[in-house]
Design a protein around this motif. Structure first.
Motif: not given
Length: 160
Positions: A59-62, A67-70, A94-105, A107-113
């Protein structure tokens, strides 16, 4: 991010939603005001379900990423009670996945589910990203992947 920053951001979000609803009401657009209120109510309900999980590190990671990945908006579907023993594992995935998707360019706001489902013997976990062009993305060995041009799903199971 500090607790005060999180509080201020949450207040800002609530204020924006209330201004939107008030604007619709002032213009006499009652159906749009009702729809905006229903969307906000649904979002709050989804987050309440998430915060009932016995996974404080997750929950803290989420919250930290929210709050930081706008460049992302968020949606939660929680049909699980979780289990306290899985907190560290879910958080690391979750941290591993967020690191993975952070490398994907993007152009628009994306939805995380984030979807969590209790099955008889497992908790099924899905991390989903949509709203971009993922035609060149390839997964790694960390998850069971389903990747299409417009959606990436990383899934895994937690044995009970």
């Amino acid at each position: 991010m500090k607790a005060v920053d999180i509080y201020l951001r949450a207040k800002h979000d609530v204020s924006n939603q209330l201004q939107l609803i008030n604007g619709y009401l002032e213009l006499g657009h009652y159906e749009q005001a009702k729809a905006a209120a229903e969307r906000w109510t649904q979002r709050v309900h989804e987050e309440q379900q998430l915060f009932r999980l016995p996974w404080p590190a997750f929950l803290e990671a989420v919250v930290n990423y929210q709050t930081t990945a706008s460049r992302y908006s968020w949606r939660f579907e929680v049909n699980s009670k979780g289990d306290a023993a899985s907190d560290a594992f879910v958080t690391s995935q979750f941290d591993r996945w967020m690191s993975f998707i952070a490398t994907i360019p993007a152009a628009y706001k994306q939805l995380i589910e984030i979807e969590l489902f209790d099955e008889e013997e497992t908790i099924d976990v899905h991390f989903i990203l949509s709203g971009g062009d993922y035609s060149d993305v390839q997964g790694d060995e960390a998850f069971d992947w389903v990747i299409s041009d417009h959606m990436i799903t990383a899934a895994f199971k937690i044995n009970r």
